[in-house]
Design a protein around this motif. Sequence first.
Motif, PDB file in Angstrom:
ATOM      1  N   ASN A  47      34.190  78.135  44.547  1.00 57.17           N
ATOM      2  CA  ASN A  47      35.053  78.603  43.118  1.00 57.17           C
ATOM      3  C   ASN A  47      35.999  78.139  43.244  1.00 57.17           C
ATOM      4  OD1 ASN A  47      36.722  79.615  45.530  1.00 57.17           O
ATOM      5  ND2 ASN A  47      37.997  80.988  44.655  1.00 57.17           N
ATOM      6  N   GLU A 125      37.460  83.806  40.026  1.00 59.30           N
ATOM      7  CA  GLU A 125      36.999  84.866  40.715  1.00 59.30           C
ATOM      8  C   GLU A 125      35.107  84.370  40.235  1.00 59.30           C
ATOM      9  OE1 GLU A 125      38.920  86.971  40.632  1.00 59.30           O
ATOM     10  OE2 GLU A 125      40.249  86.458  40.566  1.00 59.30           O
ATOM     11  N   ARG A 197      32.031  85.369  45.285  1.00 53.29           N
ATOM     12  CA  ARG A 197      32.144  87.208  45.985  1.00 53.29           C
ATOM     13  C   ARG A 197      33.122  87.502  46.778  1.00 53.29           C
ATOM     14  NH1 ARG A 197      29.531  88.324  39.666  1.00 53.29           N
ATOM     15  NH2 ARG A 197      30.180  86.065  38.794  1.00 53.29           N
TER      16      ARG A 197
END
Length: 220
Positions: A47, A125, A197
């Motif tokens: 991320n 995210e 995630r």
Amino acid sequence: MLPPGALGWLHDLARWLGTWIFVPFLRVRVQHGDRVPADGPVVLVANHSAFVDGPLLFGMIRRRVVFLVKDEMFRGPLRVLLPAIGQLPVRRDVVDRRPLLAAQDVLRDGGVVAVFPEGTRGSGEVAAARQGAAWLARSAGAALLPVAVRGTRRPDGAGRRFRPRVDVLVGEPLPAPSAPGRDGLAAATTDVTVALRALIDQLDERDERPARPGRDVSEK
């Protein structure tokens, strides 16, 4: 395991510098670094919420890593330095297969290529992911390695922070995608996105860090 023209000794020097250069500014905690495969082709998927994420991972991962870096970074002295340490420029506004083919060659030589699947900085995210990482992994028979980074982004409304803690959590490698066609790429992209995630959620739950957008730690 680096692109043609890269200088191995300079890459290693830059990685060595990256292991301590952030010490005065960040308290970095790497968890499960042993999950990084010791050899063989790997596509690292992370991320991205702050400018520092790439340089931080470059120094913290214990293998030579080739990053796909946005073309805008190749300006001034970095125009020479980034290619010399093996980083590949990617133009986001045009279809350009050259960096992907160069990254493919690195993987086929048993190297590591790092990709930020959202293509740009966001809230961290992984709200949307492109299929480039899955394509690279499938075409080169490379494992997909999810890595979550938290703490590099300043929460909304927060003042300047003194040596904020940054967590780097390495996930379990996923096997190289093998399903053919676009559906296979979509499935592999979903799998690595879900795994990434989950790592982010682990860090947020463990540290009770709010999962919300903010500002780069480098901002004044």
